[in-house]
Design a protein around this motif. Structure first.
Motif, mmCIF file in Angstrom:
data_model
loop_
_atom_site.group_PDB
_atom_site.id
_atom_site.type_symbol
_atom_site.label_atom_id
_atom_site.label_comp_id
_atom_site.label_asym_id
_atom_site.label_seq_id
_atom_site.Cartn_x
_atom_site.Cartn_y
_atom_site.Cartn_z
ATOM 1 N N ARG A 709 0.850 -1.195 0.000
ATOM 2 C CA ARG A 709 0.000 0.000 0.000
ATOM 3 C C ARG A 709 0.877 1.233 0.000
ATOM 4 O O ARG A 709 1.904 1.274 0.679
ATOM 5 C CB ARG A 709 -0.931 0.017 1.222
ATOM 6 C CG ARG A 709 -2.104 -0.917 0.995
ATOM 7 C CD ARG A 709 -3.031 -1.099 2.171
ATOM 8 N NE ARG A 709 -3.547 0.077 2.814
ATOM 9 C CZ ARG A 709 -4.735 0.071 3.445
ATOM 10 N NH1 ARG A 709 -5.507 -0.990 3.416
ATOM 11 N NH2 ARG A 709 -5.141 1.140 4.077
ATOM 12 N N VAL A 710 0.452 2.237 -0.749
ATOM 13 C CA VAL A 710 1.142 3.520 -0.824
ATOM 14 C C VAL A 710 0.191 4.595 -0.326
ATOM 15 O O VAL A 710 -0.937 4.704 -0.817
ATOM 16 C CB VAL A 710 1.591 3.828 -2.268
ATOM 17 C CG1 VAL A 710 2.153 5.237 -2.373
ATOM 18 C CG2 VAL A 710 2.615 2.803 -2.732
ATOM 19 N N GLY A 711 0.638 5.365 0.656
ATOM 20 C CA GLY A 711 -0.134 6.520 1.092
ATOM 21 C C GLY A 711 -0.854 6.359 2.403
ATOM 22 O O GLY A 711 -1.326 7.350 2.955
ATOM 23 N N GLY A 712 -0.942 5.134 2.956
ATOM 24 C CA GLY A 712 -1.600 5.026 4.248
ATOM 25 C C GLY A 712 -2.053 3.627 4.598
ATOM 26 O O GLY A 712 -2.382 2.818 3.727
ATOM 27 N N ASP A 713 -2.042 3.338 5.876
ATOM 28 C CA ASP A 713 -2.542 2.098 6.459
ATOM 29 C C ASP A 713 -2.342 2.236 7.962
ATOM 30 O O ASP A 713 -1.774 3.214 8.446
ATOM 31 C CB ASP A 713 -1.797 0.883 5.897
ATOM 32 C CG ASP A 713 -2.535 -0.440 6.127
ATOM 33 O OD1 ASP A 713 -3.609 -0.410 6.759
ATOM 34 O OD2 ASP A 713 -2.043 -1.491 5.683
ATOM 35 N N ALA A 714 -2.790 1.230 8.694
ATOM 36 C CA ALA A 714 -2.643 1.283 10.145
ATOM 37 C C ALA A 714 -1.175 1.235 10.554
ATOM 38 O O ALA A 714 -0.345 0.630 9.879
ATOM 39 C CB ALA A 714 -3.395 0.115 10.778
ATOM 40 N N MET A 715 -0.859 1.884 11.668
ATOM 41 C CA MET A 715 0.471 1.837 12.271
ATOM 42 C C MET A 715 0.306 1.763 13.780
ATOM 43 O O MET A 715 -0.083 2.753 14.410
ATOM 44 C CB MET A 715 1.305 3.072 11.901
ATOM 45 C CG MET A 715 1.819 3.097 10.489
ATOM 46 S SD MET A 715 2.934 4.501 10.205
ATOM 47 C CE MET A 715 4.334 4.079 11.261
ATOM 48 N N PRO A 716 0.572 0.597 14.386
ATOM 49 C CA PRO A 716 0.481 0.505 15.850
ATOM 50 C C PRO A 716 1.417 1.506 16.525
ATOM 51 O O PRO A 716 2.429 1.943 15.953
ATOM 52 C CB PRO A 716 0.913 -0.942 16.136
ATOM 53 C CG PRO A 716 0.668 -1.676 14.847
ATOM 54 C CD PRO A 716 0.916 -0.679 13.766
ATOM 55 N N THR A 717 1.112 1.841 17.757
ATOM 56 C CA THR A 717 1.907 2.836 18.482
ATOM 57 C C THR A 717 3.318 2.347 18.766
ATOM 58 O O THR A 717 4.188 3.147 19.123
ATOM 59 C CB THR A 717 1.223 3.186 19.812
ATOM 60 O OG1 THR A 717 1.007 1.971 20.558
ATOM 61 C CG2 THR A 717 -0.121 3.860 19.566
ATOM 62 N N ALA A 718 3.558 1.034 18.598
ATOM 63 C CA ALA A 718 4.899 0.503 18.879
ATOM 64 C C ALA A 718 5.940 0.964 17.877
ATOM 65 O O ALA A 718 7.144 0.842 18.135
ATOM 66 C CB ALA A 718 4.844 -1.034 18.893
ATOM 67 N N TRP A 719 5.526 1.519 16.731
ATOM 68 C CA TRP A 719 6.522 1.976 15.765
ATOM 69 C C TRP A 719 7.239 3.203 16.302
ATOM 70 O O TRP A 719 6.603 4.159 16.769
ATOM 71 C CB TRP A 719 5.856 2.295 14.420
ATOM 72 C CG TRP A 719 5.482 1.050 13.679
ATOM 73 C CD1 TRP A 719 4.257 0.477 13.604
ATOM 74 C CD2 TRP A 719 6.364 0.205 12.925
ATOM 75 N NE1 TRP A 719 4.313 -0.671 12.863
ATOM 76 C CE2 TRP A 719 5.597 -0.870 12.431
ATOM 77 C CE3 TRP A 719 7.727 0.252 12.636
ATOM 78 C CZ2 TRP A 719 6.136 -1.887 11.659
ATOM 79 C CZ3 TRP A 719 8.277 -0.760 11.854
ATOM 80 C CH2 TRP A 719 7.491 -1.814 11.378
ATOM 81 N N PRO A 720 8.572 3.218 16.229
ATOM 82 C CA PRO A 720 9.345 4.362 16.753
ATOM 83 C C PRO A 720 8.961 5.668 16.050
ATOM 84 O O PRO A 720 8.781 5.699 14.828
ATOM 85 C CB PRO A 720 10.793 3.977 16.439
ATOM 86 C CG PRO A 720 10.789 2.486 16.322
ATOM 87 C CD PRO A 720 9.441 2.133 15.747
#
Length: 927
Positions: A709-720
């Motif tokens: 996917r380009v441009g957006g999707d979910a990102m959990p808060t665990a990502w730095p």
């Protein structure tokens, strides 16, 4: 859980997966001719006119061309009649002509003295002279009857003398060849004798010795074809005191266990809702309904001879009802997630599906209902009936729509005729190199035909220049491609495509035009030479299809109408895509599987000034849909932090570890930047603008089926340094994915070839009109200087646009010209007619021009607009660059004209949103 051994992917699903692997193969092009129904599908997806009920239909049965419906309702009404109108009383029971869908006149009223009466189960005697009806009632047409009655199908009357007494609701029925009536439900007594949740009576109504003695309710049962056993399903955990959860095989005489199913064969969180048998396949089939992701919601295929499992469908979606017809298992459910089977991930519910009795792979039959009233789950009952030379599949349940049209609780489908045409193909064209025009399209969707025939027409011709076939399903619509080599550089060609199921043909696609190139893009050729197997160039003028320029054939889907053909692009000869940072993105239309530590590279260009960050490109386990589904698993991410830094991260296995490389510099400076992220045996690398900016030794990532996917999707808060926005606001261009880790030299070469912002040696100039207006022959003395322009032939509209055209840069000539515009939001803005762009030779002023004072026009056609049929959509038209060459360094006017009757309306330079205004895009290059 899967059946022992390896699941086979046969038939339609295998064909779709094969085509998804790339462009059309020789075998695909020489496939058997498409049929109106793709075998083994036996029913069309076209729902027929059928009476409705005003409540839930729980049970269906058929006898001698009559279909019986039982449930919780009080009346029936014709198809199309809204609730409460044109009703006929029908208290929990109705009978219909299978061929017409209209009531037969058979009327019985199932009632209770207290509580809500309902009919929950039907079964026919072997000769179909008697219909047994079970449920929760204590009277039928005023005659006392407690839970089970026998109905004479010839006279539509109760059979006297049959009066068994069930202590609670009867939910399941079947009749053996010897006339024994088996029942399951909520009861614990039959005829005053203890029978916990399952019991049987003779044809005369006497209680038999059959006593499985379950500990929880029965939901379904079926006598085996040899009459020796009864298959039972429900909520129970024990049968006769022995462990056997939700499913068991019992002796037809005593009810003793013949086969128990223990352990986690049916998870403790699941129940069994339906069982059907099919002697032709030596099989019996089981419908499951569970709670939670690890439960059982799908179908089981079992052997009649051994009672062993043949295959297991692990899709999620509460299967309620099953029927077998000519080797196909039809199911009513609300299936929404088949990722555990390598199928589609969690998304919008589908309520009617089909699969071969030999294979759990989904077939191309997908009419649909909604969830409806009640729990809600949609369909609850299926039956097959024949009448007047046709076969019919009847569906009952709690739905209120069928195929998007209001229809409550009943519908039906026939084996013939098929009247539904495939969807119109979505087409993209490009001129990748000298002597080639590449025509790519997203395969169409037909709800009962997975194998379709495509015909390509060039320049308005009536004879196709290419014909081929391809398979598709709703969750896998592969990109198909035709390369036209009969082209001349500098000449513009247009293409339209139809899709046919052999009987019905779609409308022609909108015309897609391109000017044949004299040479290839050096940047594109290097990307392809370095092995890209996904390459989105974002050159489409509109629509939902993003063509893959690589041989991988991994077309993308544009979501929520991003802004197409933004300029300047990152690479010469290409356009860029603008994303709003809220809900616009592109997703891959093809599922991938990455097994750690398989190497890969992700590459894209971006331009932004956002301070909210965003996910630029990444991999996740869900496709994008209009319903907004996002991924529950994500890795291989390139994202921007709020302060403009770039980050590249992966998830190591299913752990919480997310190794991430993050730049120290910020790149939200509104200029084009090139980013490449690689991972291989030596670890992770992040490159920006051709230079390595970070690395580590992490070689592993997470293994799973997923989609780019380009441009957006979910990102959990665990990502730095997780950004405020998970969607990216800015422009993207030239996104590519490789099955290898690109070297530093390859990355540097790609960056050097682009020579941003406009490409090696080329100059792109984007102009908006100095003036624009339109005139109307119906009001010949009125000046129209507002936020729209219009073109039409009869009762004519003509539009005029004036531009200040610059001289060519030193040492360069005009190589290309394009007029870009957006149809307005007016409901009549789109046009099925063609409209021409011609030079204006007379004089005019924006504030004074009228139809009576309109300027004279040249006969030279600079370009022709076709396919601008949708409102609020971006379009563009290639213009004859040599013809425009003489206007360089002057003020120049264009007109939009037509000879047709269907008006085109576009936004003018007065519209408040700058991105919607017309643009004249000029490309200059070396002589």
């Amino acid at each position: 859980m899967r059946a022992p051994g390896r699941l086979r992917r046969s038939g339609v699903y295998a064909a779709v997966l094969a085509l998804a692997a790339g462009a059309l193969t020789t075998s695909a092009a020489t496939a058997p001719p498409a049929a109106a129904l793709t075998p083994p599908v036996g029913f069309t997806a076209d729902n027929l006119t059928t009476y409705q009920t005003n409540g839930i239909v729980w049970a269906l049965a058929e006898a001698n061309g009559v279909v019986y419906a039982g449930g919780t309702f009080t009346n029936v009404r014709p198809a199309g009649a809204p609730a409460g109108s044109s009703t006929t009383p029908a208290v929990n029971f109705a009978a219909f002509n299978a061929a017409t869908g209209a009531p037969t006149g058979c009327s019985l009223s199932f009632t209770r003295s207290s509580g809500t009466a309902t009919v929950r189960a039907f079964a026919l005697s072997p000769d179909k002279s008697t219909l047994y009806a079970g449920g929760y009632f204590n009277a039928v047409n005023g005659t006392a009857a407690n839970g089970l009655v026998a109905i004479n199908t010839a006279t539509c009357s109760l059979r006297s003398g049959f009066a068994p007494n069930f202590g609670a609701t009867v939910r399941a029925l079947d009749v053996a060849a010897n006339g024994t009536v088996y029942a399951g439900g909520d009861f614990q007594t039959v005829g005053g004798q203890t029978r916990r949740f399952f019991g049987a009576v003779t044809a005369a109504g006497a209680v038999t010795a059959w006593n499985p003695d379950a500990d929880d309710p029965g939901r379904t049962l079926k006598v085996t074809p040899d009459g020796r056993n009864v298959l039972i399903g429900g909520d129970f955990f024990t049968v006769g005191g022995a462990d056997s959860h939700a499913l068991a095989v019992t002796d037809a005489g005593s009810g003793a266990l013949t086969r128990a199913y223990t352990g986690n064969f049916i998870p403790s969180t699941a129940v069994i809702k339906d069982i059907v048998t099919d002697t032709a396949s030596d099989g019996w089939y089981v419908a499951g309904e569970g709670t939670g992701g690890g439960s059982f919601d799908g179908r089981l295929a079992m052997r009649l001879g051994t009672f062993d499992q043949r295959w297991r469908d692990t899709c999620q979606g509460a299967t309620q009802t099953l029927r077998v017809y000519r080797g196909v298992l039809y199911a009513g459910s609300h299936v929404h997630d088949c990722s555990t089977m390598g199928g589609f991930p969690n998304q919008v519910r589908k309520h009617l599906t089909a699969q071969s009795v030999d294979d759990p792979a989904m077939l191309g039959w997908l009419p649909d209902t909604n969830d409806g009233i009640g729990e809600p789950v949609g369909p609850r009952a299926l039956t097959v009936s024949s009448r007047d030379g046709r076969d019919f599949l009847w569906v009952g349940g709690e739905f209120t729509t069928v195929n998007g049209v209001a229809q409550q609780s009943l519908t039906r489908f026939a084996n013939t005729p098929d009247t539904g045409a495939p969807s119109v193909p979505a087409v993209s064209v490009s001129a990748p190199r000298a002597g080639e025009v590449k025509v790519s399209w997203r395969s169409s969707l037909d709800l009962d035909d997975s194998l379709l025939t495509y015909r390509i027409y060039r320049d308005g011709g009536s004879t196709p220049v290419y014909t081929t076939q391809g398979s598709s399903l709703f969750f896998s619509r592969p990109q198909l491609t035709f390369t036209d080599t009969d082209v001349v550089a500098g000449r513009t060609y247009s293409y339209r495509i139809t899709a046919s199921d052999g009987t019905n043909t779609s409308a022609l696609s909108a015309a897609a035009s391109v000017t044949a190139a004299a040479s290839a893009s050096p940047y594109q050729e290097r990307v392809l030479a370095d092995g890209a197997n996904l390459y989105w160039r974002y050159d489409e003028a509109g629509g939902a299809f993003a063509a893959d320029a690589s041989a991988g054939g991994d077309g993308g889907v544009y979501m929520n109408v991003p802004t197409y053909r933004s300029t300047p692009a990152a690479v010469a000869g290409s356009a860029a895509l603008s994303l709003n940072g809220t809900d616009e993105y592109v997703y891959s239309d093809r599922m991938h599987h990455y097994t750690s530590p398989t190497p890969y590279s992700v590459e894209t260009w971006f331009r932004t000034n956002t301070t909210r960050g965003g996910r630029i490109v990444g991999y996740g386990n869900n496709i994008g849909t209009a319903q907004g589904h996002t991924s529950s698993i994500s890795d291989k991410l390139v994202y921007m932090t709020d302060d403009g830094r770039l980050a590249f991260g992966v998830q190591v296995g299913s752990t919480s570890s997310r190794p991430t490389l993050t730049t120290t510099a910020s790149y939200n400076d509104n200029t084009w930047h090139h980013v490449v992220a690689t991972q291989g045996p030596s670890g992770m690398r992040l490159y920006v603008d051709g230079v390595a900016v970070g690395s580590n030794t992490t070689a592993g990532n997470r293994s799973y089926n997923g989609y780019w996917r380009v441009g957006g999707d979910a990102m959990p808060t665990a990502w730095p340094n997780r950004p405020t926005s998970t969607y990216f606001a800015g422009q993207v261009d030239e996104t590519a994915v490789y099955p290898s880790a690109l070297t530093a030299a390859q990355v540097a070469a790609h960056h050097a070839l682009a020579d941003t912002p406009s490409g090696p040696g080329d100059t792109t100039v984007t102009l908006t009109p100095d003036d624009d207006a339109y005139v109307n022959s119906v009001a010949p003395n009125t000046n129209y200087n507002d936020n729209q322009l219009a073109s039409r032939g009869s009762t004519a509209y003509l539009s005029y646009l004036r531009f200040t055209v610059p001289a060519a840069p030193a040492g360069q000539v005009l190589k290309g010209a394009r007029l870009m515009f957006r149809t307005s939001s007016d409901s009549t803005a789109g046009s099925s007619d063609s409209h021409t762009v011609v030079p204006v030779t007379g004089t005019w002023t924006e504030s004074a021009v009228t139809y009576n004072t309109r300027p004279s026009l040249s006969s030279t056609v600079l370009g022709t607009i076709t396919g601008a049929t949708s409102v609020s959509t971006d379009h563009s038209v290639e213009l004859n660059a040599p013809a425009l060459g003489g206007a360089l360094g002057s003020v120049y006017s264009l007109a939009l004209t037509s000879s047709g009757t269907d008006s085109l309306r576009i936004w003018s330079s007065e519209v408040s949103t700058a991105a919607y205004r017309p643009q004249l895009v000029l490309t200059f290059g070396a002589e």
